[in-house]
Design an enzyme around this catalytic site. Structure first.
Site, PDB file in Angstrom:
ATOM      1  N   SER A  11     -65.433 136.368  48.362  1.00  0.00           N
ATOM      2  CA  SER A  11     -65.005 135.635  47.168  1.00  0.00           C
ATOM      3  C   SER A  11     -65.511 136.353  45.922  1.00  0.00           C
ATOM      4  CB  SER A  11     -65.597 134.207  47.236  1.00  0.00           C
ATOM      5  OG  SER A  11     -65.368 133.528  46.025  1.00  0.00           O
ATOM      6  N   ILE A  13     -66.848 138.290  42.844  1.00  0.00           N
ATOM      7  CA  ILE A  13     -67.267 139.664  42.534  1.00  0.00           C
ATOM      8  C   ILE A  13     -67.390 140.501  43.816  1.00  0.00           C
ATOM      9  CG2 ILE A  13     -69.128 141.051  41.509  1.00  0.00           C
ATOM     10  CD1 ILE A  13     -69.761 138.567  39.709  1.00  0.00           C
ATOM     11  N   ARG A  33     -71.006 133.709  55.154  1.00  0.00           N
ATOM     12  CA  ARG A  33     -71.212 132.703  56.205  1.00  0.00           C
ATOM     13  C   ARG A  33     -69.918 132.316  56.923  1.00  0.00           C
ATOM     14  NH1 ARG A  33     -73.881 128.334  52.476  1.00  0.00           N
ATOM     15  NH2 ARG A  33     -72.151 129.181  51.282  1.00  0.00           N
ATOM     16  N   ASP A  59     -75.760 133.771  57.587  1.00  0.00           N
ATOM     17  CA  ASP A  59     -76.298 132.953  56.499  1.00  0.00           C
ATOM     18  C   ASP A  59     -77.593 133.626  56.067  1.00  0.00           C
ATOM     19  OD1 ASP A  59     -77.550 131.162  54.846  1.00  0.00           O
ATOM     20  OD2 ASP A  59     -77.043 129.398  56.055  1.00  0.00           O
ATOM     21  N   ASN A  86     -74.938 141.067  46.858  1.00  0.00           N
ATOM     22  CA  ASN A  86     -74.145 140.301  45.894  1.00  0.00           C
ATOM     23  C   ASN A  86     -74.188 138.791  46.135  1.00  0.00           C
ATOM     24  OD1 ASN A  86     -71.610 139.754  44.108  1.00  0.00           O
ATOM     25  ND2 ASN A  86     -71.025 139.074  46.169  1.00  0.00           N
ATOM     26  N   TYR A 148     -82.579 129.713  38.766  1.00  0.00           N
ATOM     27  CA  TYR A 148     -81.521 130.729  38.924  1.00  0.00           C
ATOM     28  C   TYR A 148     -81.834 131.952  38.045  1.00  0.00           C
ATOM     29  CZ  TYR A 148     -76.988 133.035  38.839  1.00  0.00           C
ATOM     30  OH  TYR A 148     -75.981 133.975  38.936  1.00  0.00           O
ATOM     31  N   LYS A 152     -82.722 135.861  39.166  1.00  0.00           N
ATOM     32  CA  LYS A 152     -81.988 137.023  38.662  1.00  0.00           C
ATOM     33  C   LYS A 152     -82.917 137.966  37.896  1.00  0.00           C
ATOM     34  CE  LYS A 152     -78.104 136.031  40.561  1.00  0.00           C
ATOM     35  NZ  LYS A 152     -77.646 136.862  41.694  1.00  0.00           N
ATOM     36  N   VAL A 181     -68.209 135.049  34.742  1.00  0.00           N
ATOM     37  CA  VAL A 181     -67.073 135.667  35.431  1.00  0.00           C
ATOM     38  C   VAL A 181     -66.273 134.569  36.126  1.00  0.00           C
ATOM     39  CG1 VAL A 181     -66.376 137.526  37.000  1.00  0.00           C
ATOM     40  CG2 VAL A 181     -68.662 137.574  35.970  1.00  0.00           C
ATOM     41  N   THR A 183     -64.836 133.114  39.003  1.00  0.00           N
ATOM     42  CA  THR A 183     -64.927 133.255  40.465  1.00  0.00           C
ATOM     43  C   THR A 183     -65.042 131.838  41.042  1.00  0.00           C
ATOM     44  OG1 THR A 183     -67.347 133.240  40.507  1.00  0.00           O
ATOM     45  CG2 THR A 183     -66.310 135.398  40.214  1.00  0.00           C
TER      46      THR A 183
HETATM   47  N1  NAP Z   1     -69.543 134.089  38.459  1.00  0.00           N
HETATM   48  C1  NAP Z   1     -70.391 134.324  37.472  1.00  0.00           C
HETATM   49  O1  NAP Z   1     -70.213 133.850  36.327  1.00  0.00           O
HETATM   50  C2  NAP Z   1     -71.600 135.210  37.728  1.00  0.00           C
HETATM   51  C3  NAP Z   1     -72.273 135.759  36.612  1.00  0.00           C
HETATM   52  C4  NAP Z   1     -73.377 136.578  36.811  1.00  0.00           C
HETATM   53  C5  NAP Z   1     -73.820 136.836  38.091  1.00  0.00           C
HETATM   54  N2  NAP Z   1     -73.170 136.281  39.160  1.00  0.00           N
HETATM   55  C6  NAP Z   1     -73.674 136.603  40.497  1.00  0.00           C
HETATM   56  O2  NAP Z   1     -72.649 137.304  41.194  1.00  0.00           O
HETATM   57  C7  NAP Z   1     -72.825 137.135  42.605  1.00  0.00           C
HETATM   58  C8  NAP Z   1     -71.503 136.744  43.236  1.00  0.00           C
HETATM   59  O3  NAP Z   1     -71.108 135.484  42.710  1.00  0.00           O
HETATM   60  P1  NAP Z   1     -69.581 135.054  42.539  1.00  0.00           P
HETATM   61  O4  NAP Z   1     -69.454 134.563  41.158  1.00  0.00           O
HETATM   62  O5  NAP Z   1     -68.686 136.109  43.029  1.00  0.00           O
HETATM   63  O6  NAP Z   1     -69.590 133.759  43.489  1.00  0.00           O
HETATM   64  P2  NAP Z   1     -68.561 133.218  44.598  1.00  0.00           P
HETATM   65  O7  NAP Z   1     -67.155 133.510  44.201  1.00  0.00           O
HETATM   66  O8  NAP Z   1     -68.954 131.787  44.808  1.00  0.00           O
HETATM   67  O9  NAP Z   1     -68.921 134.063  45.921  1.00  0.00           O
HETATM   68  C9  NAP Z   1     -70.147 133.919  46.579  1.00  0.00           C
HETATM   69  C10 NAP Z   1     -70.129 134.704  47.879  1.00  0.00           C
HETATM   70  O10 NAP Z   1     -71.431 134.618  48.478  1.00  0.00           O
HETATM   71  C11 NAP Z   1     -71.317 134.139  49.817  1.00  0.00           C
HETATM   72  N3  NAP Z   1     -72.518 133.360  50.149  1.00  0.00           N
HETATM   73  C12 NAP Z   1     -72.968 132.238  49.546  1.00  0.00           C
HETATM   74  N4  NAP Z   1     -74.069 131.782  50.163  1.00  0.00           N
HETATM   75  C13 NAP Z   1     -74.334 132.652  51.169  1.00  0.00           C
HETATM   76  C14 NAP Z   1     -75.329 132.709  52.186  1.00  0.00           C
HETATM   77  N5  NAP Z   1     -76.281 131.747  52.307  1.00  0.00           N
HETATM   78  N6  NAP Z   1     -75.309 133.725  53.067  1.00  0.00           N
HETATM   79  C15 NAP Z   1     -74.331 134.666  52.990  1.00  0.00           C
HETATM   80  N7  NAP Z   1     -73.360 134.672  52.058  1.00  0.00           N
HETATM   81  C16 NAP Z   1     -73.359 133.659  51.169  1.00  0.00           C
HETATM   82  C17 NAP Z   1     -70.017 133.299  49.813  1.00  0.00           C
HETATM   83  O11 NAP Z   1     -69.418 133.178  51.111  1.00  0.00           O
HETATM   84  P3  NAP Z   1     -69.787 131.947  52.128  1.00  0.00           P
HETATM   85  O12 NAP Z   1     -69.797 130.704  51.293  1.00  0.00           O
HETATM   86  O13 NAP Z   1     -68.731 131.995  53.173  1.00  0.00           O
HETATM   87  O14 NAP Z   1     -71.128 132.290  52.686  1.00  0.00           O
HETATM   88  C18 NAP Z   1     -69.142 134.170  48.909  1.00  0.00           C
HETATM   89  O15 NAP Z   1     -68.595 135.244  49.645  1.00  0.00           O
HETATM   90  C19 NAP Z   1     -73.933 136.088  42.770  1.00  0.00           C
HETATM   91  O16 NAP Z   1     -75.144 136.741  43.068  1.00  0.00           O
HETATM   92  C20 NAP Z   1     -74.000 135.417  41.391  1.00  0.00           C
HETATM   93  O17 NAP Z   1     -75.269 134.888  41.157  1.00  0.00           O
HETATM   94  C21 NAP Z   1     -72.065 135.489  39.010  1.00  0.00           C
END
Ligand code: NAP
Length: 257
Positions: A11, A13, A33, A59, A86, A148, A152, A181, A183
């Site tokens: 999902s 990024i 997961r 996980d 990530n 959080y 980070k 972002v 997502t």
């Molecule tokens: N979106 C933003 O605004 C933003 C901004 C700055 C930084 N970030 C960082 O970017 C990274 C990616 O976030 P995203 O926005 O792309 O979020 P996302 O779309 O919710 O994707 C999260 C991903 O992490 C996996 N995940 C969650 N919990 C997990 C676990 N316990 N074990 C293994 N995999 C796990 C999810 O798959 P499953 O649920 O199937 O495990 C999914 O593939 C994160 O580190 C977030 O903190 C995001």
């Protein structure tokens, strides 16, 4: 880079990073997961990008699952050239009065797993004299927005230290610090993302592209977009009392990017 292992690759990024790596002809190992989603993403990548894709359901909050990822990262016969830490999520709760088990899971996934996987990858890569680690932090690292932001900030500081330690080994470490972002992150945390208006949003294509370009240059910190680089510069130089006032945790515990 050969093979890249991406956590949270189903999902947002992570998914975009996986697509861009596949388009650059890297073999992939996808970690998350949800097995069904992993299988579907892997199949699409094989079909449309024509690359080899392994799936590793795990996980990252669970030590036994984490150890299976370590095992794959350190396999001498199937070297991994790029590790992308990530996987992450917002908590959607305040620390005070919030559920402690959720806090511990967040720490395990966004801090402990990053450390354990980096330790495994950096050791194996340094022995081979090449490789790269990309750790996803956030602009939140420079704020005062609850646990959080603390996780980070740890990722950012850890990656800088790792990059220094790895100098001269042929292995690099990069911290990617995106702003907001679009997502699945906010919905997963139960946050109404309409709170923030248009210009603050980045798309995951751009964030992934800038992150991978930074890895190729061996750059240590990458903040995608001029907008967020400017915000970062302000956060770095402003007095901390002002940062706490403007970018401190809200009492509602609104989760932040
Ligand atoms: N979106 C933003 O605004 C933003 C901004 C700055 C930084 N970030 C960082 O970017 C990274 C990616 O976030 P995203 O926005 O792309 O979020 P996302 O779309 O919710 O994707 C999260 C991903 O992490 C996996 N995940 C969650 N919990 C997990 C676990 N316990 N074990 C293994 N995999 C796990 C999810 O798959 P499953 O649920 O199937 O495990 C999914 O593939 C994160 O580190 C977030 O903190 C995001």
């Amino acid at each position: 880079m050969g093979t890249a292992l991406v956590t949270g690759a189903t999902s947002g990024i992570g998914l975009e990073l996986a697509w861009q790596l596949a388009q650059a002809h890297h073999r992939l190992i996808l970690v998350a997961r949800t097995e069904e989603r992993l299988g579907a993403v892997a199949e699409e990548l094989r079909q449309f990008a024509g690359v080899q894709v392994e799936v590793l359901p795990a996980d990252l909050a669970l030590r036994a699952d984490l150890d299976r990822v370590v095992e794959r990262l350190t396999s001498p016969r199937r070297p991994v050239g790029l590790l992308v830490n990530n996987a992450g999520f917002g908590l959607g709760q305040s620390f005070v009065g919030g559920e402690l088990a959720a806090e511990e899971r967040a720490l395990d996934v966004m801090v402990r797993a990053v450390m354990v996987l980096s330790h495994a990858a950096a050791g194996a890569m340094a022995e081979r004299g090449r490789g790269a680690i990309l750790n996803v932090s956030s602009v939140a690292a420079r704020t005062a927005m609850g646990t959080y932001a603390a996780h980070k900030a740890w990722v950012l500081s850890f990656t800088e230290g790792l990059a220094s330690e790895l100098e001269g080994t042929g292995v690099t470490a990069t911290a990617l610090c995106p702003g907001l972002v679009h997502t699945g992150f906010h919905a997963a945390a139960g946050v109404d993302d309409s709170t923030w208006s248009g210009p603050v949003w980045l798309d995951s294509e751009r964030v992934a592209a800038e992150g991978l370009a930074a890895v190729r240059r061996g750059q240590v910190i990458c903040t995608p977009s001029l907008r967020y680089r400017s915000a970062n510069a302000v956060l770095r130089t402003a007095p901390r009392w002002l940062v706490r006032k403007v970018a401190g945790t809200s009492r509602t515990g609104r989760p932040l990017e």
